[in-house]
Design an enzyme around this catalytic site. Structure first.
Site, PDB file in Angstrom:
ATOM      1  N   HIS A  66       0.950  -1.233   0.088  1.00  0.00           N
ATOM      2  CA  HIS A  66      -0.024   0.042   0.046  1.00  0.00           C
ATOM      3  C   HIS A  66       0.834   1.070  -0.008  1.00  0.00           C
ATOM      4  O   HIS A  66       1.312   1.846   1.120  1.00  0.00           O
ATOM      5  CB  HIS A  66      -0.997   0.110   1.299  1.00  0.00           C
ATOM      6  CG  HIS A  66      -1.800   1.066   1.307  1.00  0.00           C
ATOM      7  ND1 HIS A  66      -3.157   1.149   1.973  1.00  0.00           N
ATOM      8  CD2 HIS A  66      -2.076   2.306   0.633  1.00  0.00           C
ATOM      9  CE1 HIS A  66      -3.740   2.447   1.827  1.00  0.00           C
ATOM     10  NE2 HIS A  66      -2.921   3.028   1.107  1.00  0.00           N
ATOM     11  N   ASN A 100      -5.010   6.439  -7.037  1.00  0.00           N
ATOM     12  CA  ASN A 100      -5.550   7.682  -6.732  1.00  0.00           C
ATOM     13  C   ASN A 100      -4.623   8.687  -7.159  1.00  0.00           C
ATOM     14  O   ASN A 100      -4.160   9.562  -6.632  1.00  0.00           O
ATOM     15  CB  ASN A 100      -5.944   7.871  -5.160  1.00  0.00           C
ATOM     16  CG  ASN A 100      -4.949   8.028  -4.333  1.00  0.00           C
ATOM     17  OD1 ASN A 100      -3.925   7.306  -4.659  1.00  0.00           O
ATOM     18  ND2 ASN A 100      -5.116   8.482  -3.203  1.00  0.00           N
ATOM     19  N   HIS A 238      -5.185   0.061   6.080  1.00  0.00           N
ATOM     20  CA  HIS A 238      -4.887   0.927   7.104  1.00  0.00           C
ATOM     21  C   HIS A 238      -5.843   0.727   8.345  1.00  0.00           C
ATOM     22  O   HIS A 238      -6.567   1.852   8.756  1.00  0.00           O
ATOM     23  CB  HIS A 238      -4.650   2.286   6.811  1.00  0.00           C
ATOM     24  CG  HIS A 238      -5.380   2.972   5.622  1.00  0.00           C
ATOM     25  ND1 HIS A 238      -6.803   2.801   5.964  1.00  0.00           N
ATOM     26  CD2 HIS A 238      -5.294   3.560   4.532  1.00  0.00           C
ATOM     27  CE1 HIS A 238      -7.476   3.523   4.758  1.00  0.00           C
ATOM     28  NE2 HIS A 238      -6.399   3.789   4.186  1.00  0.00           N
ATOM     29  N   ASP A 311       0.864   2.700   3.786  1.00  0.00           N
ATOM     30  CA  ASP A 311       0.067   3.823   3.308  1.00  0.00           C
ATOM     31  C   ASP A 311       0.870   5.132   3.155  1.00  0.00           C
ATOM     32  O   ASP A 311       0.815   6.211   3.296  1.00  0.00           O
ATOM     33  CB  ASP A 311      -0.690   4.191   4.112  1.00  0.00           C
ATOM     34  CG  ASP A 311      -1.788   5.148   3.451  1.00  0.00           C
ATOM     35  OD1 ASP A 311      -1.900   5.264   2.434  1.00  0.00           O
ATOM     36  OD2 ASP A 311      -2.718   5.611   4.438  1.00  0.00           O
ATOM     37  N   HIS A 315       3.294  14.203   0.405  1.00  0.00           N
ATOM     38  CA  HIS A 315       2.933  15.670   0.135  1.00  0.00           C
ATOM     39  C   HIS A 315       3.820  16.741   0.289  1.00  0.00           C
ATOM     40  O   HIS A 315       4.943  16.507   0.826  1.00  0.00           O
ATOM     41  CB  HIS A 315       1.593  16.008   1.091  1.00  0.00           C
ATOM     42  CG  HIS A 315       0.629  15.068   0.947  1.00  0.00           C
ATOM     43  ND1 HIS A 315      -0.473  15.212  -0.186  1.00  0.00           N
ATOM     44  CD2 HIS A 315      -0.058  14.250   1.886  1.00  0.00           C
ATOM     45  CE1 HIS A 315      -1.153  14.471   0.042  1.00  0.00           C
ATOM     46  NE2 HIS A 315      -1.166  13.729   1.069  1.00  0.00           N
TER      47      HIS A 315
HETATM   48 ZN   LIG Z   1      -6.528   4.834   2.251  1.00  0.00          ZN
END
Ligand SMILES: [Zn+2]
Length: 452
Positions: A66, A100, A238, A311, A315
């Site tokens: 992930h 995403n 998560h 995860d 950013h």
């Molecule tokens: Zn997520």
């Protein structure tokens, strides 16, 4: 042809076969070609490099199922190449990237674009999770069969939940027919509107919108119920709350095909970290309480949670410099997660080294369906994806040294123990620390050479 390597005298751990013994491991022609417990039995072939691994663990290449690599669409945060380099620096030989991006990975051509970029980077392997719905909008099924055909290993709308029960049923039916795992970002959006951190006394004190644990739990309960019909492989991403652990535990006891993952921050950090409006602590799902941490660790100990995943969510510093309410959710983790897992799970005495390695190798390999291709195992004849871990090295996490393009790491400055010293992908040595004998001697400790 790549240089052969002899990893001498390490503790070879292969949870899939139960191996846990001192052994020499020979890597050549892209494969693990031999493992011997008799010291000196394996003679290094001509031109081979020898790495003394005494006191180290020699394990299957670690797998992170992930991560967010941000390409296409946000290569100021991360690229597939920088993410794949960060993976190797953290000890991972394979990652699975989430869809995403902008545009979303919801077409076979986009899956192929990511694969091509990953291959060109010549770092960690990048497996692709395709979107389950078009544009991850939750309204129309994405062409999952076509994406699977070009190599998508899993499906998810991660970043968002498949919130509609009607759509979720369709997605589960398709995933079952393809035998691909569906990975759910469990968040009922009607319960998290305006939420930016865990709902509780800390959010009340800070005057920030609360994000309740029940928003995660109702989705898992609903999906377990729906999936009794479809029997797809269903995975909770998560997992963050004690209640979620309870639901997954019960569903597994009833033999439902459900798995769950835990992330480093949900093992080590609580909502208190949001104090002072610290945006590095803003993550989705949010940091919760000590009680939740204990429940998640208990879930790992009793086998309810079988997978660890970072995860990794890069950013920019400018975005994280905004006020808490508008800064983006997410934190990076690939380059420090191994030490954090060791701290939370092995140093604490919760689980053994062998179990930790299973949670990072064969378990995620099975999740992604790549175990049949030889990933997640350390066996002669299988892929030369190998990680060597020095469990004793003490170091300080310094985000400025990361290969990732982003710096949003809440663990920056932590003193930790344990690190990958060598990483092999398809037999190529991509990370090399100290302890290298003969021709591959490096001048000082922890020097990292790329692509020997
Ligand atoms: Zn997520």
């Amino acid at each position: 042809m790549s240089t052969p390597f002899l990893l001498r005298g390490g503790r070879a751990i292969d949870p899939a076969s139960g191996r846990d013994e001192t052994a020499d491991v020979l890597i050549a022609d892209g494969l693990v070609v031999a493992i011997s417990t008799k010291r000196g039995e394996l003679t290094p072939p001509a031109g081979a490099r020898v790495i003394e691994c005494e006191g180290r663990l020699v394990v299957p290449g670690l797998i992170d199922p992930h991560v967010h690599l941000r390409e296409p669409g946000a290569d100021d945060k991360e690229t597939i190449a920088s993410g794949a380099a960060a993976a190797v620096a953290g000890g991972f030989t394979s990652v699975c990237c989430m869809p995403n991006t902008t545009p979303a990975i919801d077409l076979p051509s986009t899956v192929e674009f990511v694969q091509m970029r990953a291959q060109a980077s010549q770092r960690a392997r990048v497996f692709v999770a395709g979107a389950a719905t078009v544009g991850r909008a939750g309204e129309q099924l994405a062409p999952m069969g076509a994406m699977a055909q070009v190599g998508a290993v899993a499906f998810t709308d991660d970043g968002d939940c498949v919130a509609s029960a009607g759509m979720m049923g369709k997605v589960l039916a398709v995933c079952a027919s393809l035998d691909k795992v569906f990975m759910q970002h469990c968040q009922d959006p009607t319960l998290t509107a305006g939420g930016v951190m865990n709902a509780g006394v800390v959010s009340a004190r800070l005057g920030l919108g609360g994000w309740p644990a029940v928003a995660e739990e109702v989705i898992i309960e609903r999906d377990v119920r729906l999936n009794r019909i479809h029997q797809a492989r269903y995975h909770v991403q998560h997992l963050s709350s004690a209640g979620s652990v309870e639901i997954v535990r019960e569903a597994r006891a009833q033999k439902q095909p459900i798995t769950a993952e835990a992330s480093p921050h949900h093992l080590l950090l609580t909502e208190e970290m949001c104090g002072g409006y610290n945006t590095q602590a803003k993550v989705n799902p949010p940091l919760r309480s000590d009680r939740d941490i204990h429940a998640i660790i208990e879930g790992i100990v009793d086998g309810t949670i079988t997978i660890l995943a970072t995860d990794h969510a890069p950013h920019t510093s400018a975005e994280k410099a905004r006020d808490f309410s508008t800064a983006p959710f997410g934190m990076i983790g690939m380059e420090c997660s191994l030490a954090l897992y060791i701290k939370a799970l092995v140093e604490s005495g919760a689980i053994s080294w062998a179990r930790l390695i299973a949670l990072l190798t064969i378990e995620p390999a099975r999740l992604l369906g790549i175990d049949a291709r030889g990933h997640g195992r350390l066996e002669p004849g299988l892929s030369g994806d190998v990680t060597v871990i020095d469990p004793t090295v003490e170091w300080t996490i310094d985000a400025d040294e990361f290969k990732s393009k982003s710096r949003n790491c809440p663990f920056n400055g932590w003193k930790v123990k344990g690190r990958a010293s060598n990483v092999f992908v398809a037999g190529r040595c991509l990370l090399i620390g100290d302890g290298v004998a003969s021709a591959a001697r490096v001048p000082s400790q922890s020097v990292r050479l790329d692509a020997l």
